[in-house]
Design an enzyme around this catalytic site. Sequence first.
Site, PDB file in Angstrom:
ATOM      1  CG  ASP A   1       0.155  -5.539   1.180  1.00  0.00           C
ATOM      2  OD1 ASP A   1      -0.519  -4.750   1.895  1.00  0.00           O
ATOM      3  OD2 ASP A   1       1.169  -5.655   1.404  1.00  0.00           O
TER       4      ASP A   1
ATOM      5  CD  GLN B   1      -2.831  -0.918   2.465  1.00  0.00           C
ATOM      6  OE1 GLN B   1      -2.682  -1.776   3.333  1.00  0.00           O
ATOM      7  NE2 GLN B   1      -3.777   0.077   2.324  1.00  0.00           N
ATOM      8  CG  HIS B   2       0.329   3.227   2.384  1.00  0.00           C
ATOM      9  ND1 HIS B   2      -0.991   3.655   2.537  1.00  0.00           N
ATOM     10  CD2 HIS B   2       0.555   2.302   3.270  1.00  0.00           C
ATOM     11  CE1 HIS B   2      -1.560   2.994   3.612  1.00  0.00           C
ATOM     12  NE2 HIS B   2      -0.693   2.194   4.017  1.00  0.00           N
TER      13      HIS B   2
HETATM   14  O1  5SP Z   1       1.819  -0.012   4.926  1.00  0.00           O
HETATM   15  C1  5SP Z   1       1.374  -1.167   4.771  1.00  0.00           C
HETATM   16  C2  5SP Z   1      -0.063  -1.145   5.337  1.00  0.00           C
HETATM   17  O2  5SP Z   1      -0.703   0.051   5.942  1.00  0.00           O
HETATM   18  C3  5SP Z   1       1.915  -2.428   4.672  1.00  0.00           C
HETATM   19  O3  5SP Z   1       1.441  -3.467   5.063  1.00  0.00           O
HETATM   20  C4  5SP Z   1       2.256  -2.369   3.296  1.00  0.00           C
HETATM   21  O4  5SP Z   1       1.064  -2.531   2.560  1.00  0.00           O
HETATM   22  C5  5SP Z   1       3.338  -3.594   2.780  1.00  0.00           C
HETATM   23  O5  5SP Z   1       3.136  -4.647   3.034  1.00  0.00           O
HETATM   24  P1  5SP Z   1       4.209  -5.949   3.012  1.00  0.00           P
HETATM   25  O6  5SP Z   1       4.982  -5.783   1.715  1.00  0.00           O
HETATM   26  O7  5SP Z   1       4.919  -5.792   4.370  1.00  0.00           O
HETATM   27  O8  5SP Z   1       3.293  -7.122   2.900  1.00  0.00           O
END
Ligand code: 5SP
Length: 462
Positions: A229, A71-72
């Site tokens: 994700d 995300q983000h």
């Molecule tokens: O920033 C967040 C949720 O807000 C993280 O969960 C990212 O979405 C990355 O996820 P992974 O690669 O660690 O699964």
Amino acid sequence: MALVAGVDSSTQSCKVVIRDADTGELVRQGSAQHPPGTEVHPDAWWTALQEAIAAAGGLDDVAAVSVAGQQHGMVCLDADGGVVRPALLWNDTRSAPAAAALVEERGAQWWAETTGTVPVASLTATKLRWLADNEPENAARTAAVCLPHDWLSWRLAGYGPGSGEDGLRALATDRSDASGTGYWAPSTGYLADVLESTLGHVPILPEVLGPLEFRKTPDGLLIGAGCGDNAGAGLGVGAAEGDVVVSVGTSGTVFAVAESPTSDSTGLVAGFADATGNYLPLVCTLNATLVLDATARLLGVNHEDFARLALQAPPGAEGLTLVPYFSGERTPNLPDATGSLHGLTLQNYTPANVARAAVEGVACSLADGLKALTDVGVVARRIIFVGGGARSEALRLSVGAVFGLPVSVPEPGEYVADGAARQAAGALTGALPAWRTTGVELADIEPTPEVLGRYRERAATA
Ligand SMILES: O=C(CO)[C@@H](O)[C@H](O)COP(=O)(O)O
Ligand SMILES: Nc1ncnc2c1ncn2[C@@H]1O[C@H](COP(=O)(O)OP(=O)(O)O)[C@@H](O)[C@H]1O
């Protein structure tokens, strides 16, 4: 038999699963690595996606695909459709001062009530403010902004550099990922005033598709809305009311599916949307498996030996506590914090205790996440534990001991990619299929509230 594909373009790698749309049976899968770092050119994700698709036997016989992603991440595109600069990822903390400024300007309450989330450095809006402050030419050249999963779905649909404004207008996203930007509100949509006050202008933004909406390529491949994700993992494990999902990968996340939005002005709980039309209150930490990876490296052991070593030490690691804020921390919001090891004596300073303290530190930081969720009214009856870290027996047992709730561990698998595949099946058939997951329930784990209590005392000094 119709086949569907699900993609997880996560921080460290890209995974592709291909499943039978009716039964959910896994037919083929593939993966490829991403480069390390918190600033990555999106082209690296596209290369990895193509490698992972090839490793999974291609998409020629696949009817629908959905992409879930980290995300983000801030992906800026110019008027031609080219990438303006490498993406700043969710775990890049350089926009922490911008986040603090945004909170100061409008107040934490406003952010929590309007967008569901008080900005921290992870949120895309703070990265746009950083861009405008530090790279004004790049901000001015930014004609469209999107997220990693939006960009990959767009590339799969045949767009890219050279697509021009018509191409940019074909960008699409979903509620779950839009809700992590800081410039989208579930009730009103995109917030033009937030974009003006961060990027400096309102760029072209992806259309927010409904959970089962899709786009179609000229070849007839359906491309689902995709999702963040964590929302993908929620879909993949079939999380229901009373379930709290703990996902341990690069990030540690603790989240639940909720029918109504949450609003936490303390900033601990992010009030995201999920991938079905509901909500996904979530706590995210910056320090999860990378802390275990680094400690295993320090001790010169692989994952399996690291877990064995940690389990040789007693719960509590004979008084050692590791506060895992190696990368700064997001929850609690301490972007400049560092990790620390407390309680060292000549007797307890052993590899086994250090390994155990690292595992318990990560588990305890996530248990704090559960407390933040229950404080905003989430009902937690059991934990569903997924992600790369769930492969560690030491972490599974430690999560069971410090959370004090029944823990269910699905078979090791790619639950984010599975959730995306389930969404693709829903886009194809018009309804989300009820695929079964199997796993084990962890039973008879002695709770260790004293380990969590001591961790909280020591983390409070970080
Ligand atoms: O920033 C967040 C949720 O807000 C993280 O969960 C990212 O979405 C990355 O996820 P992974 O690669 O660690 O699964
Ligand atoms: N048996 C294991 N014990 C501990 N950590 C593991 C194990 N297997 C994989 N990992 C870690 O899990 C992480 C990858 O998990 P994953 O959920 O795919 O992460 P992400 O989604 O953030 O890319 C890596 O840091 C890897 O070292």
